[in-house]
Scaffold this motif. Structure first.
Motif, mmCIF file in Angstrom:
data_model
loop_
_atom_site.group_PDB
_atom_site.id
_atom_site.type_symbol
_atom_site.label_atom_id
_atom_site.label_comp_id
_atom_site.label_asym_id
_atom_site.label_seq_id
_atom_site.Cartn_x
_atom_site.Cartn_y
_atom_site.Cartn_z
ATOM 1 N N GLY A 33 3.922 11.045 -9.822
ATOM 2 C CA GLY A 33 3.680 11.166 -8.387
ATOM 3 C C GLY A 33 4.968 11.397 -7.623
ATOM 4 N N GLN A 34 4.862 11.229 -6.337
ATOM 5 C CA GLN A 34 5.959 11.550 -5.426
ATOM 6 C C GLN A 34 7.244 10.788 -5.777
ATOM 7 N N ILE A 35 7.120 9.648 -6.404
ATOM 8 C CA ILE A 35 8.302 8.852 -6.767
ATOM 9 C C ILE A 35 9.187 9.577 -7.783
ATOM 10 N N PHE A 95 -3.584 -0.966 -11.411
ATOM 11 C CA PHE A 95 -3.156 -1.943 -10.398
ATOM 12 C C PHE A 95 -3.062 -1.271 -9.030
ATOM 13 N N GLU A 96 -3.699 -1.843 -8.024
ATOM 14 C CA GLU A 96 -3.607 -1.281 -6.665
ATOM 15 C C GLU A 96 -3.474 -2.410 -5.647
ATOM 16 N N MET A 97 -2.491 -2.295 -4.779
ATOM 17 C CA MET A 97 -2.253 -3.394 -3.819
ATOM 18 C C MET A 97 -3.224 -3.392 -2.634
ATOM 19 N N LYS A 98 -3.807 -2.212 -2.310
ATOM 20 C CA LYS A 98 -4.801 -2.192 -1.237
ATOM 21 C C LYS A 98 -6.076 -2.877 -1.737
ATOM 22 N N GLU A 114 6.906 16.975 -4.746
ATOM 23 C CA GLU A 114 6.571 16.802 -3.333
ATOM 24 C C GLU A 114 5.163 17.354 -3.081
ATOM 25 N N GLY A 115 4.306 16.521 -2.518
ATOM 26 C CA GLY A 115 2.995 17.022 -2.114
ATOM 27 C C GLY A 115 1.846 16.456 -2.930
ATOM 28 N N TYR A 116 0.649 16.582 -2.352
ATOM 29 C CA TYR A 116 -0.560 16.021 -2.959
ATOM 30 C C TYR A 116 -0.822 16.585 -4.362
ATOM 31 N N ILE A 117 -0.807 17.928 -4.459
ATOM 32 C CA ILE A 117 -1.201 18.548 -5.733
ATOM 33 C C ILE A 117 -0.099 18.384 -6.785
ATOM 34 N N VAL A 147 -2.620 10.575 3.182
ATOM 35 C CA VAL A 147 -2.002 9.849 4.287
ATOM 36 C C VAL A 147 -1.739 10.708 5.513
ATOM 37 N N CYS A 148 -1.804 12.028 5.345
ATOM 38 C CA CYS A 148 -1.507 12.854 6.528
ATOM 39 C C CYS A 148 -2.520 13.988 6.610
ATOM 40 N N SER A 149 -2.102 15.190 6.318
ATOM 41 C CA SER A 149 -2.991 16.341 6.452
ATOM 42 C C SER A 149 -4.157 16.245 5.470
ATOM 43 N N ALA A 165 -3.009 3.310 -7.299
ATOM 44 C CA ALA A 165 -4.199 4.165 -7.404
ATOM 45 C C ALA A 165 -4.166 5.240 -6.332
ATOM 46 N N GLY A 166 -3.043 5.943 -6.245
ATOM 47 C CA GLY A 166 -2.933 7.100 -5.355
ATOM 48 C C GLY A 166 -3.384 8.344 -6.109
ATOM 49 N N LEU A 167 -2.911 9.490 -5.657
ATOM 50 C CA LEU A 167 -3.326 10.742 -6.292
ATOM 51 C C LEU A 167 -2.848 10.802 -7.744
ATOM 52 N N ALA A 168 -1.594 10.449 -7.971
ATOM 53 C CA ALA A 168 -1.044 10.517 -9.328
ATOM 54 C C ALA A 168 -1.673 9.455 -10.223
ATOM 55 N N GLY A 169 -1.764 8.239 -9.716
ATOM 56 C CA GLY A 169 -2.282 7.135 -10.523
ATOM 57 C C GLY A 169 -3.735 7.353 -10.928
ATOM 58 N N THR A 180 6.473 3.050 -1.961
ATOM 59 C CA THR A 180 6.437 1.957 -2.936
ATOM 60 C C THR A 180 6.777 0.621 -2.265
ATOM 61 N N SER A 181 6.047 -0.433 -2.616
ATOM 62 C CA SER A 181 6.288 -1.721 -1.950
ATOM 63 C C SER A 181 7.692 -2.229 -2.272
ATOM 64 N N GLU A 182 8.184 -3.101 -1.418
ATOM 65 C CA GLU A 182 9.577 -3.518 -1.514
ATOM 66 C C GLU A 182 9.893 -4.226 -2.836
ATOM 67 N N GLU A 212 -0.609 -6.641 -5.088
ATOM 68 C CA GLU A 212 0.682 -5.982 -5.285
ATOM 69 C C GLU A 212 1.265 -6.349 -6.644
ATOM 70 N N GLN A 213 1.663 -5.353 -7.382
ATOM 71 C CA GLN A 213 2.322 -5.587 -8.659
ATOM 72 C C GLN A 213 3.823 -5.574 -8.380
ATOM 73 N N GLU A 214 4.510 -6.665 -8.678
ATOM 74 C CA GLU A 214 5.915 -6.748 -8.267
ATOM 75 C C GLU A 214 6.887 -6.254 -9.326
HETATM 76 P P1 FAD Z 1 0.305 7.613 -3.043
HETATM 77 O O1 FAD Z 1 -0.813 8.542 -2.842
HETATM 78 O O2 FAD Z 1 1.047 7.080 -1.866
HETATM 79 O O3 FAD Z 1 -0.232 6.392 -3.918
HETATM 80 C C1 FAD Z 1 0.534 5.272 -4.210
HETATM 81 C C2 FAD Z 1 -0.410 4.074 -4.319
HETATM 82 O O4 FAD Z 1 0.318 2.980 -4.861
HETATM 83 C C3 FAD Z 1 -0.949 3.632 -2.975
HETATM 84 O O5 FAD Z 1 -2.335 3.481 -3.050
HETATM 85 C C4 FAD Z 1 -0.249 2.297 -2.729
HETATM 86 O O6 FAD Z 1 -1.065 1.389 -2.011
HETATM 87 C C5 FAD Z 1 0.004 1.801 -4.135
HETATM 88 N N1 FAD Z 1 1.139 0.889 -4.307
HETATM 89 C C6 FAD Z 1 2.388 0.990 -3.813
HETATM 90 N N2 FAD Z 1 3.161 -0.027 -4.266
HETATM 91 C C7 FAD Z 1 2.382 -0.796 -5.060
HETATM 92 C C8 FAD Z 1 2.592 -1.985 -5.821
HETATM 93 N N3 FAD Z 1 3.783 -2.583 -5.872
HETATM 94 N N4 FAD Z 1 1.553 -2.529 -6.535
HETATM 95 C C9 FAD Z 1 0.331 -1.921 -6.503
HETATM 96 N N5 FAD Z 1 0.071 -0.796 -5.802
HETATM 97 C C10 FAD Z 1 1.090 -0.229 -5.085
HETATM 98 N N6 FAD Z 1 1.954 15.367 1.146
HETATM 99 C C11 FAD Z 1 1.242 16.490 1.374
HETATM 100 O O7 FAD Z 1 0.985 17.270 0.452
HETATM 101 N N7 FAD Z 1 0.781 16.785 2.629
HETATM 102 C C12 FAD Z 1 1.009 15.959 3.672
HETATM 103 O O8 FAD Z 1 0.567 16.236 4.772
HETATM 104 C C13 FAD Z 1 1.780 14.767 3.465
HETATM 105 N N8 FAD Z 1 2.055 13.919 4.483
HETATM 106 C C14 FAD Z 1 2.726 12.755 4.250
HETATM 107 C C15 FAD Z 1 2.969 11.861 5.305
HETATM 108 C C16 FAD Z 1 3.632 10.655 5.081
HETATM 109 C C17 FAD Z 1 3.862 9.707 6.230
HETATM 110 C C18 FAD Z 1 4.100 10.342 3.785
HETATM 111 C C19 FAD Z 1 4.800 9.050 3.507
HETATM 112 C C20 FAD Z 1 3.875 11.222 2.740
HETATM 113 C C21 FAD Z 1 3.200 12.438 2.954
HETATM 114 N N9 FAD Z 1 2.971 13.362 1.935
HETATM 115 C C22 FAD Z 1 2.237 14.498 2.150
HETATM 116 C C23 FAD Z 1 3.437 13.099 0.613
HETATM 117 C C24 FAD Z 1 2.302 12.311 -0.031
HETATM 118 O O9 FAD Z 1 2.511 10.953 0.133
HETATM 119 C C25 FAD Z 1 2.190 12.622 -1.463
HETATM 120 O O10 FAD Z 1 1.981 13.990 -1.589
HETATM 121 C C26 FAD Z 1 1.083 11.904 -2.227
HETATM 122 O O11 FAD Z 1 0.300 11.028 -1.482
HETATM 123 C C27 FAD Z 1 1.793 11.154 -3.257
HETATM 124 O O12 FAD Z 1 0.893 10.702 -4.204
HETATM 125 P P2 FAD Z 1 1.292 9.457 -5.059
HETATM 126 O O13 FAD Z 1 0.155 9.222 -5.972
HETATM 127 O O14 FAD Z 1 2.620 9.635 -5.640
HETATM 128 O O15 FAD Z 1 1.426 8.252 -4.003
#
Ligand code: FAD
Length: 436
Positions: A337-339, A30-33, A343-346, A50-52, A9-13, A138-140, A120-122
């Protein structure tokens, strides 16, 4: 009834879950937090920054600003949250970090079609369509599961990349095209340095300010790729025996062998982007701009991506995904998402949007919705699914990824604003047609 699984449940989810649920399909999110936290996550809320707290530019003449406007046009949850919680930040869109995550968490929790499953979803569930959006940390267990699914050569946990600049911004009056010893004709752009220029660059490089290394990154191996500033600190001439060696290259304008040469390699099919060979680096971003602009030919270089060396889980998307973020080899697995190497929030939000609506379309037996590469959202999905990309590196959205840019317009602001206008028309047209 029909259900789609969203993992993370991050930005993409969150964006994906919202887009699916509002179209009448059930979501298991599914969210592990708060049971388990990655080393960078601390808040119980969803869509944690997580950062800016800046989501970068909000100007249409900037590709990420345009991407925001496209997402606004299409009712993005993340953009609604950002606009509702924005704080003053000039031309950028910055948000109240807590308020932003709270807004999204409440919206998701209040949606009838979304069931939240904590823990955590494995692995990827066997039932339903699944969107994997577990992020750069991503979790291990999930990491290992994905590795089994796609093969270890296609999953990376570390990002070590050199800066990328636009071809347009390279001064070709100083730089020249050639390959060493004339092999491969004109494959590289070469920036020649004389002794004095080299020394100025060298001194700036060894005294430049480094980015902070996160605690969880301290023991990471560099896989045999050394930061350019570390190489420089080994001795004044080390770089001249490494990536800056001048052998086999003559400056065609002077017919003299340069003292040192910085090479740039074409980075995309269009030839609009070039990476600086061997320049993976830990330097802070403003320092990269300051120091690398001392290289002759790069005085005005526009950096579309800075060099990085950090932990980052991402898959080799161009080999694995199509332009809807679906795994080519499977009909029921999407990544977002980032995976995926955006690259980046948006950018992560945008990929969640595209994966979400397409997973939903598949579930409802509707047609895919694909945006062309002259829109910001489409340029991004095209980049991650362009199978001609060989050395795939995560990247922010930028105009260098667009198709059909009219380079005859030399005024960049004017050119970009024309791209933006066209892009918004296309997105609006596709979206309205789809929603009908
Ligand atoms: P996330 O927002 O990380 O969401 C992933 C979610 O999945 C999390 O809530 C996590 O708890 C959950 N999760 C993980 N594994 C599991 C599992 N097995 N089961 C269930 N839940 C799980 N981007 C920027 O644009 N600006 C920045 O300043 C910036 N700083 C960053 C600093 C750091 C240290 C890191 C690591 C990344 C940074 N990024 C930054 C990149 C940023 O992470 C992404 O832009 C954005 O948060 C990615 O969104 P996402 O939805 O892909 O992942």
């Amino acid at each position: 009834s029909k259900t789609i699984n969203v993992i993370g449940a991050g930005l993409a989810g969150c964006e994906a879950a919202y887009q699916i649920a509002k179209r009448g399909v059930k979501v298991k999110l599914f969210e592990m937090k708060p049971h388990k936290y990655s080393p960078a996550h601390h808040s119980e809320n969803f869509a944690e920054l997580v950062c800016s707290n800046s989501l970068r530019s909000d100007q249409l003449e900037n590709a990420v600003g345009l991407l925001k406007e496209e997402l606004r046009l299409m009712d993005s949850l993340i953009l609604k949250a950002a606009d509702a919680t924005r704080v003053p930040a000039g031309g950028a869109l910055a948000v109240d970090r807590e308020g932003f995550s709270e807004y999204i968490t409440n919206a998701i929790k209040n949606m009838e079609n979304i069931e939240i499953i904590y823990g955590e979803q494995e692995r990827i569930p066997d039932d339903n369509i699944t969107i994997v959006a577990t992020g750069p940390l991503t979790s291990e267990a999930m990491f290992n599961h994905i590795r089994e699914l796609i093969g270890e050569d296609y999953l990376h946990f570390f990002d070590a990349a050199a800066p990328i600049v636009t071809f347009d911004s390279i001064n070709m009056d100083k730089a020249f095209k050639a390959a060493r010893y004339g092999k491969g004709s004109e494959d590289y752009i070469n920036c020649p340095m004389n002794k004095e220029e080299y020394e100025i660059f060298y001194n700036a490089l060894i005294s430049a300010e480094l980015a902070e290394v996160k605690e969880f990154e301290k023991n990471m191996v560099f896989e045999g790729c050394m930061p350019i500033e570390s190489m420089a600190s080994r001795g004044k001439d080390t770089m001249r025996y490494g990536p800056l060696k001048p052998v086999g290259l003559m400056d065609p304008r002077t017919d003299v062998k340069p003292y040192a040469v910085v090479q740039l390699r074409q980075d995309n099919k269009n030839g609009t982007l070039y990476n600086i060979v061997g320049f993976q680096t830990h330097l802070k971003w403003p320092e990269q701009k300051r120091v690398f602009r001392l290289i002759p030919g790069l005085e005005n270089a526009e950096f579309v991506r800075y060099g990085v060396m950090h932990r980052n889980t991402y898959i080799n998307s161009p080999k694995l995904l199509d332009n809807t973020y679906k795994l080519k080899s499977r009909d029921n697995i999407y990544f977002a998402g980032q995976i995926t190497g955006v690259e980046g929030y948006i950018e992560s939000t945008a990929s969640g949007f595209v994966a979400g609506i397409n997973a939903c379309a598949k579930c409802l037996n509707k047609e895919n919705i694909v945006f062309p590469a002259n829109t910001s959202i489409g340029a991004l999905s095209h980049y991650i699914s362009d199978s001609s990309v060989k050395n795939f590196q995560p990247m922010n959205v930028n105009f260098g990824l667009f198709n059909g840019v009219d380079t005859s317009i030399r005024d960049k602001r004017k050119r970009n604003s024309q791209i933006a206008q066209k892009s918004l028309e296309i997105v609006e047209y596709i979206y309205n047609n789809y929603e009908k």
